[in-house]
Design a protein around this motif. Structure first.
Motif, short mmCIF file in Angstrom:
data_model
loop_
_atom_site.label_atom_id
_atom_site.label_comp_id
_atom_site.label_asym_id
_atom_site.label_seq_id
_atom_site.Cartn_x
_atom_site.Cartn_y
_atom_site.Cartn_z
N VAL A 115 44.45 -27.13 -0.31
CA VAL A 115 45.51 -27.02 -1.30
C VAL A 115 44.92 -27.07 -2.70
O VAL A 115 44.07 -27.91 -2.99
CB VAL A 115 46.54 -28.15 -1.13
CG1 VAL A 115 47.59 -28.10 -2.23
CG2 VAL A 115 47.21 -28.06 0.25
N ALA A 138 50.92 -24.13 -7.03
CA ALA A 138 50.26 -24.66 -5.84
C ALA A 138 49.97 -23.53 -4.86
O ALA A 138 50.79 -22.62 -4.68
CB ALA A 138 51.15 -25.69 -5.17
N TRP A 152 50.80 -25.45 4.21
CA TRP A 152 51.42 -26.74 4.43
C TRP A 152 52.72 -26.56 5.21
O TRP A 152 53.22 -25.45 5.36
CB TRP A 152 51.71 -27.44 3.10
CG TRP A 152 52.44 -26.58 2.13
CD1 TRP A 152 53.76 -26.20 2.16
CD2 TRP A 152 51.89 -25.95 0.95
NE1 TRP A 152 54.05 -25.40 1.09
CE2 TRP A 152 52.93 -25.23 0.33
CE3 TRP A 152 50.62 -25.96 0.37
CZ2 TRP A 152 52.73 -24.51 -0.84
CZ3 TRP A 152 50.44 -25.24 -0.80
CH2 TRP A 152 51.48 -24.52 -1.39
N LEU A 182 56.24 -28.57 0.81
CA LEU A 182 55.80 -29.04 -0.50
C LEU A 182 56.88 -29.98 -1.00
O LEU A 182 57.97 -29.54 -1.36
CB LEU A 182 55.61 -27.85 -1.43
CG LEU A 182 54.84 -28.06 -2.74
CD1 LEU A 182 53.46 -28.62 -2.47
CD2 LEU A 182 54.75 -26.74 -3.49
N SER A 216 61.87 -31.58 -3.94
CA SER A 216 62.06 -30.21 -3.48
C SER A 216 63.52 -29.79 -3.61
O SER A 216 63.82 -28.60 -3.73
CB SER A 216 61.59 -30.06 -2.03
OG SER A 216 62.29 -30.98 -1.20
N ASN A 234 56.23 -21.78 -5.54
CA ASN A 234 55.45 -23.03 -5.40
C ASN A 234 54.93 -23.49 -6.76
O ASN A 234 53.77 -23.91 -6.88
CB ASN A 234 54.28 -22.85 -4.42
CG ASN A 234 54.75 -22.49 -3.04
OD1 ASN A 234 55.73 -23.04 -2.54
ND2 ASN A 234 54.04 -21.55 -2.41
N ALA A 274 51.21 -33.04 -6.66
CA ALA A 274 52.11 -32.55 -5.61
C ALA A 274 51.90 -33.36 -4.34
O ALA A 274 50.76 -33.66 -3.97
CB ALA A 274 51.87 -31.08 -5.34
N VAL A 328 52.08 -33.08 -0.54
CA VAL A 328 52.07 -32.01 0.44
C VAL A 328 52.21 -32.60 1.83
O VAL A 328 51.47 -33.50 2.21
CB VAL A 328 50.77 -31.18 0.33
CG1 VAL A 328 50.78 -30.06 1.36
CG2 VAL A 328 50.63 -30.62 -1.08
N LYS A 329 53.17 -32.07 2.57
CA LYS A 329 53.38 -32.53 3.94
C LYS A 329 52.80 -31.52 4.90
O LYS A 329 53.13 -30.33 4.85
CB LYS A 329 54.88 -32.71 4.20
CG LYS A 329 55.21 -33.27 5.57
CD LYS A 329 56.70 -33.52 5.71
CE LYS A 329 57.03 -34.11 7.07
NZ LYS A 329 58.49 -34.39 7.21
N SER A 344 51.05 -36.71 5.21
CA SER A 344 51.28 -36.17 3.87
C SER A 344 50.13 -36.60 2.98
O SER A 344 49.52 -37.65 3.20
CB SER A 344 52.60 -36.69 3.28
OG SER A 344 53.70 -36.23 4.00
N TYR A 382 47.95 -34.28 -4.04
CA TYR A 382 46.93 -33.45 -4.67
C TYR A 382 47.13 -33.44 -6.18
O TYR A 382 48.25 -33.61 -6.67
CB TYR A 382 46.99 -32.01 -4.13
CG TYR A 382 46.49 -31.89 -2.72
CD1 TYR A 382 47.33 -32.12 -1.64
CD2 TYR A 382 45.15 -31.55 -2.46
CE1 TYR A 382 46.87 -32.02 -0.35
CE2 TYR A 382 44.69 -31.44 -1.17
CZ TYR A 382 45.55 -31.68 -0.12
OH TYR A 382 45.09 -31.59 1.17
#
Length: 120
Positions: free
Chosen positions: A2, A24, A28, A31, A53, A76, A97, A99-100, A106, A109
């Motif tokens: 990422v 991004a 993933w 997000l 989100s 993104n 961010a 990220v999952k 998760s 970043y």
């Protein structure tokens, strides 16, 4: 992998405006929250604003009414519109961010940072 790539920093006079962007890229599952932090010389990193989100926003008291965070989920990308900038807003601004990757994993970043300087 990422990556977060920021753009839009620069130098402005007090009262001016800047718009930061953070895109991004990678793979993933989802997000999650994205946000902007800043770090001035000799000071701790602090949250400026973040957005889920679903679009729920949160701001530091020092920027409420002057900064607006938004995001384009299709791209993104998260944005930070900064108006009525003050010298005390001078800092390196960093994108973050969450990220999952799976139901149990998760990871946060960070971007490389972009300098914002407010000076007359």
């Amino acid at each position: 992998q990422v990556q977060l790539v920021e753009s839009g920093g620069g130098s402005v006079q007090p009262g001016g405006s800047l718009r930061l962007s953070c895109a991004a890229s990678g793979r993933w599952s989802r997000l999650n929250a994205m946000g902007w932090y800043r770090q001035a010389p000799g000071k701790q990193r602090e949250l400026v604003a973040d957005i889920t989100s679903g679009g729920t926003t949160n701001y530091a008291d020092s920027v409420k009414g002057r900064f607006t965070i938004s995001r384009d989920n299709a791209k993104n990308t998260v944005y930070l519109q900064m108006n009525n900038l003050k010298p005390e807003d001078t800092a390196v601004y960093l994108c973050n961010a969450e990220v999952k990757f799976s139901s149990s994993w998760s990871q946060d970043y960070w971007g490389q940072g972009t300098q914002v300087t407010v000076s007359s």
